[in-house]
Design a protein around this motif. Structure first.
Motif, mmCIF file in Angstrom:
data_model
loop_
_atom_site.group_PDB
_atom_site.id
_atom_site.type_symbol
_atom_site.label_atom_id
_atom_site.label_comp_id
_atom_site.label_asym_id
_atom_site.label_seq_id
_atom_site.Cartn_x
_atom_site.Cartn_y
_atom_site.Cartn_z
ATOM 1 N N GLU A 94 0.823 -1.216 0.000
ATOM 2 C CA GLU A 94 0.000 0.000 0.000
ATOM 3 C C GLU A 94 0.856 1.266 0.000
ATOM 4 O O GLU A 94 0.511 2.263 -0.628
ATOM 5 N N TRP A 114 1.722 3.056 -3.430
ATOM 6 C CA TRP A 114 0.730 3.743 -4.246
ATOM 7 C C TRP A 114 0.737 5.234 -3.965
ATOM 8 O O TRP A 114 0.878 5.660 -2.830
ATOM 9 N N ASN A 142 -3.629 7.315 -10.003
ATOM 10 C CA ASN A 142 -3.359 6.618 -8.755
ATOM 11 C C ASN A 142 -2.574 5.381 -9.168
ATOM 12 O O ASN A 142 -3.127 4.458 -9.775
ATOM 13 N N GLU A 143 -1.284 5.386 -8.888
ATOM 14 C CA GLU A 143 -0.367 4.408 -9.475
ATOM 15 C C GLU A 143 0.774 4.054 -8.546
ATOM 16 O O GLU A 143 0.982 4.700 -7.525
ATOM 17 N N VAL A 144 1.488 3.043 -8.936
ATOM 18 C CA VAL A 144 2.801 2.769 -8.379
ATOM 19 C C VAL A 144 3.768 3.292 -9.432
ATOM 20 O O VAL A 144 3.819 2.755 -10.549
ATOM 21 N N ARG A 178 -4.666 2.076 -10.426
ATOM 22 C CA ARG A 178 -5.995 1.868 -9.837
ATOM 23 C C ARG A 178 -7.013 2.757 -10.536
ATOM 24 O O ARG A 178 -8.100 2.314 -10.853
#
Length: 141
Positions: free
Chosen positions: A18, A21, A36-38, A45
């Motif tokens: 988590e 992110w 909304n990302e890594v 997401r």
């Protein structure tokens, strides 16, 4: 049962933690994107995209797999939009940035999409609200 547990363990191993992110604003690109990302991976997401000044945001929720008429709620405001299947099993819909529901979303960072019985929240933490508001400014005409 063992097969199900093994599959769940495999999925858990492939999901980033988590803390990886974040919300990233790509303001120097066309289209403008809030994701909304890594970072530096293909893990997404949610993405919000727009052509600057168009007043139209394209919202994609990854892994949602919903289609049909969507009820979008934010604050006290409600919008209705058509949700369509998107690549990677996602859901895509458009919202006007001048609609009260999008304005409420930009104000507090919370929005919920409901299609049939499926419900998917979108939450932008307080630390990233400035990015969401900047996205809204760049998109608005």
């Amino acid at each position: 049962m063992i097969l199900i547990l093994a599959a769940a363990a495999l999925v858990a191993q492939t999901m980033p933690p988590e803390s990886s992110w974040t919300w990233t604003l790509y303001a120097d690109t066309r289209p403008v994107v809030l994701a909304n990302e890594v970072p530096d991976t293909a893990n997404l997401r949610v993405t919000l995209e727009c052509d600057p000044g168009s007043s139209v945001a394209r919202v994609t929720l990854y892994g949602a797999g919903m289609s049909g008429m969507a009820r979008v709620t934010a604050g006290e405001a409600v919008a209705i939009a058509e949700a369509q299947a998107a690549r990677g099993g996602g859901t895509r819909l458009t919202l006007r940035t001048d609609h009260p529901a999008f304005a409420a979303f930009a104000a507090d960072g919370r929005m919920t999409l409901i299609v049939g019985e499926a419900r998917r929240p979108v939450d932008v933490p307080v630390a990233h609200l400035a990015k969401l508001r900047r996205f809204s400014e760049l998109c608005s005409g």
